[in-house]
Design a protein around this motif. Sequence first.
Motif, PDB file in Angstrom:
ATOM      1  N   TYR A  24       0.840  -1.200   0.000  1.00  0.00           N
ATOM      2  CA  TYR A  24       0.000   0.000   0.000  1.00  0.00           C
ATOM      3  C   TYR A  24       0.875   1.249   0.000  1.00  0.00           C
ATOM      4  CZ  TYR A  24      -3.285   3.585   1.342  1.00  0.00           C
ATOM      5  OH  TYR A  24      -4.027   4.745   1.368  1.00  0.00           O
ATOM      6  N   ARG A  28       1.382   4.541  -3.042  1.00  0.00           N
ATOM      7  CA  ARG A  28       1.221   5.992  -2.893  1.00  0.00           C
ATOM      8  C   ARG A  28       2.136   6.732  -3.848  1.00  0.00           C
ATOM      9  NH1 ARG A  28      -3.292   6.487  -1.321  1.00  0.00           N
ATOM     10  NH2 ARG A  28      -2.920   8.625  -0.694  1.00  0.00           N
ATOM     11  N   ARG A  35      -2.089   1.091 -11.282  1.00  0.00           N
ATOM     12  CA  ARG A  35      -2.602   0.850  -9.942  1.00  0.00           C
ATOM     13  C   ARG A  35      -3.063  -0.582  -9.710  1.00  0.00           C
ATOM     14  NH1 ARG A  35      -7.217   4.489  -8.825  1.00  0.00           N
ATOM     15  NH2 ARG A  35      -7.336   4.386 -11.079  1.00  0.00           N
ATOM     16  N   TYR A  36      -3.583  -1.252 -10.796  1.00  0.00           N
ATOM     17  CA  TYR A  36      -4.095  -2.607 -10.551  1.00  0.00           C
ATOM     18  C   TYR A  36      -2.977  -3.558 -10.135  1.00  0.00           C
ATOM     19  CZ  TYR A  36      -2.846  -3.014 -15.514  1.00  0.00           C
ATOM     20  OH  TYR A  36      -2.197  -2.978 -16.718  1.00  0.00           O
ATOM     21  N   LEU A  39      -2.875  -3.102  -6.504  1.00  0.00           N
ATOM     22  CA  LEU A  39      -4.088  -3.678  -5.927  1.00  0.00           C
ATOM     23  C   LEU A  39      -3.962  -5.187  -5.771  1.00  0.00           C
ATOM     24  CD1 LEU A  39      -7.013  -3.273  -5.079  1.00  0.00           C
ATOM     25  CD2 LEU A  39      -7.667  -3.609  -7.456  1.00  0.00           C
ATOM     26  N   PHE A  43      -3.991  -7.221  -2.268  1.00  0.00           N
ATOM     27  CA  PHE A  43      -5.092  -8.132  -1.963  1.00  0.00           C
ATOM     28  C   PHE A  43      -4.592  -9.536  -1.613  1.00  0.00           C
ATOM     29  CE2 PHE A  43      -8.732 -10.883  -2.870  1.00  0.00           C
ATOM     30  CZ  PHE A  43      -9.709 -10.229  -2.128  1.00  0.00           C
ATOM     31  N   CYS A  46      -3.633  -9.915   2.034  1.00  0.00           N
ATOM     32  CA  CYS A  46      -4.840  -9.739   2.864  1.00  0.00           C
ATOM     33  C   CYS A  46      -5.618 -11.051   2.917  1.00  0.00           C
ATOM     34  CB  CYS A  46      -5.748  -8.649   2.284  1.00  0.00           C
ATOM     35  SG  CYS A  46      -5.182  -6.982   2.603  1.00  0.00           S
ATOM     36  N   TRP A  47      -5.898 -11.588   1.734  1.00  0.00           N
ATOM     37  CA  TRP A  47      -6.698 -12.804   1.635  1.00  0.00           C
ATOM     38  C   TRP A  47      -5.985 -13.991   2.298  1.00  0.00           C
ATOM     39  CZ3 TRP A  47     -11.621 -13.457   0.105  1.00  0.00           C
ATOM     40  CH2 TRP A  47     -12.063 -14.757  -0.113  1.00  0.00           C
ATOM     41  N   LEU A  50      -5.894 -13.785   6.088  1.00  0.00           N
ATOM     42  CA  LEU A  50      -7.165 -14.137   6.720  1.00  0.00           C
ATOM     43  C   LEU A  50      -7.361 -15.650   6.750  1.00  0.00           C
ATOM     44  CD1 LEU A  50      -9.505 -11.362   5.289  1.00  0.00           C
ATOM     45  CD2 LEU A  50      -8.641 -11.570   7.621  1.00  0.00           C
ATOM     46  N   ASP A 234      -1.240   4.096 -20.225  1.00  0.00           N
ATOM     47  CA  ASP A 234      -2.286   4.648 -19.357  1.00  0.00           C
ATOM     48  C   ASP A 234      -2.156   4.065 -17.951  1.00  0.00           C
ATOM     49  OD1 ASP A 234      -4.521   5.759 -18.348  1.00  0.00           O
ATOM     50  OD2 ASP A 234      -5.913   4.367 -19.326  1.00  0.00           O
ATOM     51  N   SER A 236      -4.074   4.752 -15.478  1.00  0.00           N
ATOM     52  CA  SER A 236      -5.335   4.801 -14.735  1.00  0.00           C
ATOM     53  C   SER A 236      -6.062   3.468 -14.697  1.00  0.00           C
ATOM     54  CB  SER A 236      -6.252   5.842 -15.370  1.00  0.00           C
ATOM     55  OG  SER A 236      -6.636   5.396 -16.649  1.00  0.00           O
ATOM     56  N   GLY A 237      -5.751   2.558 -15.645  1.00  0.00           N
ATOM     57  CA  GLY A 237      -6.572   1.333 -15.825  1.00  0.00           C
ATOM     58  C   GLY A 237      -6.825   0.624 -14.550  1.00  0.00           C
TER      59      GLY A 237
END
Lengths: 237, 237, 237
Positions: A24, A28, A35-36, A39, A43, A46-47, A50, A234, A236-237
């Motif tokens: 994370y 920044r 960004r993906y 991500l 993730f 995290c998964w 848990l 790009d 932003s995708g």
Amino acid sequence: MDNLIYSLHWFYFIVMAVGALYFYSLSRNPRGVPRYEYLIAIFIPCWSGLAYLSIALGQGFLDTDSGIVYFARYLDWVVTTPLLLLALALTAMFYKKKKDKAIIGALIGADVIMILTGLIADFSSGLQTYIWYTLGVIALVVILYIIWYPLRKMAQSSSAELGRHYNRTALYLTAFWVAYPTVWILGPSGLGLTQSITEVLSFIILPIFSKVGFSILDLGGLRKIGLETGNGYDVSG
Amino acid sequence: MDNLIYSLHWFYFIVMAVGALYFYSLSRNPRGVPRYEYLIAIFIPCWSGLAYLSIALGQGFLDTDSGIVYFARYLDWVVTTPLLLLALALTAMFYKKKKDKAIIGALIGADVIMILTGLIADFSSGLQTYIWYTLGVIALVVILYIIWYPLRKMAQSSSAELGRHYNRTALYLTAFWVAYPTVWILGPSGLGLTQSITEVLSFIILPIFSKVGFSILDLGGLRKIGLETGNGYDVSG
Amino acid sequence: MDNLIYSLHWFYFIVMAVGALYFYSLSRNPRGVPRYEYLIAIFIPCWSGLAYLSIALGQGFLDTDSGIVYFARYLDWVVTTPLLLLALALTAMFYKKKKDKAIIGALIGADVIMILTGLIADFSSGLQTYIWYTLGVIALVVILYIIWYPLRKMAQSSSAELGRHYNRTALYLTAFWVAYPTVWILGPSGLGLTQSITEVLSFIILPIFSKVGFSILDLGGLRKIGLETGNGYDVSG
């Protein structure tokens, strides 16, 4: 299970939490990496964390006649391994504006088959176990073929630097993924040669390297490439 | 279950394996048909074959008070029927560069409801069974509506040849899909009119035609069209 | 369960069916709102209604030592809450031709974690319950952050009117989603302060507003905006 094993699962949970926070913090300052990619890297721990937490809390496993089945691991893998492959595929397609969905679909399809056949093998006994195990290994071979042929060609035809980064990352993933079924066949779910504690240790150490370690290597390389080549695509995708 | 039924499931598994290999061999010479069409055709028999293998190995069913519930079949269908509909929808959108995700989403949503209501119906008894069965049939009607109205219009407005191919393929799928609930309602999960062996036979023969048969028809037609019209669109997708 | 509770679930089922039909009737005259918005609005009450129907038919819950666990609710939520978030995200991206898949992925990832930790909490006891509950609340905080920061900025930078509509819709969703864990922690799965009947009432009234109510508000606003701005984007997606 004894206390050591519970402690190891708590340890794993904390490593995953730290890993997620680290990715994370990297996100920044994305340095030209979409960004993906971040991500996915966030993730996965995290998964997985848990899933291991549920084992640490005494919930994510079943005491069956043929030994303990850690079903939470499969719940972990059925989500995180497709994401790891997705991350690797997106690395190969780093410069492609239109991602190749057929290859991603083939990877994820083979991967889901690999994890599910492993789960069924774990709940099976005798000959059944080896039939399902063999089918899982065939699925792994299909995955490795896709990684080392079409995907690798895609990365190498994009740029020499991306090709080198892809080779490194793919080799890293391949080494750890081949280690999994090896540990499995030697462990109590398979031949029963090694002791349960060895297996659990392997299922703590191996996944830390193959999940958080993989993303550190992958994101690190992409950030270096992204910084050098600038905003050629790009973000932003 | 007796040996005949086990043998039939092994037979099915082998047919699916041969089907998957056949579609893979076709994909080596794609003839203007996008790779994802082959991928779908290959994945369907792989998944379905594994589900039936679990039955052949004595695992994919439950002996309940109201008879044997073959839950592996639903695990098969919940994955393969959306893929069959996806293949049909992509056939209708063969010439469209941008696929219509709303229609694909509607098809898959209705289909998942159809399979899940069927599964619940199979685990229900008395009036409950018929309520869930009816809801499943309503979902099937929604699917058939989408196939025969918006999708068909899309195929026919693209080219006369695609329109004809779509009509043939949609009619084939419709015939087999209507046969499923008919067999179900007549069989032991429903009215219990026919014998279990008849039902199992139907669940061997019907799926071979509605899966491998469907893909042979669909890919065959698309390959003919793709060859004639050349590379009018992006094969890489 | 007593008859009142069964009746309430039948009532919910009927409300959902009417809601689905209403959104279908709206979709016949889309007024510049893309079809997938209607599709999501129709699918949510269909799925949720079926989940509650299974409870009304005496199937979708388990009588455990620590009380009744309505697992059908989680089956409902694991599908409908990602779709509600998807609808909200697509509202924020109403004018964007290319939807931001990273944000949608982050929302859905956090949401699936929220629902699954809630499910595990419901099956846990003592300290375990509160650990899982806390993790679920953290996931909710992540969701609310995404809704109120990146997504809101996206909506407001598109047009003032869309910004206002987004704020209204996001506030509505936030209010109901914060109410859920509050009811949960006060109810029998948590502290046990309120009675089961109160909790069930909350799980009838709350979801009607947070599902059908949300879509009425969202679609109503989008239809007004879509009508005014005309066909500035592709309706077909």
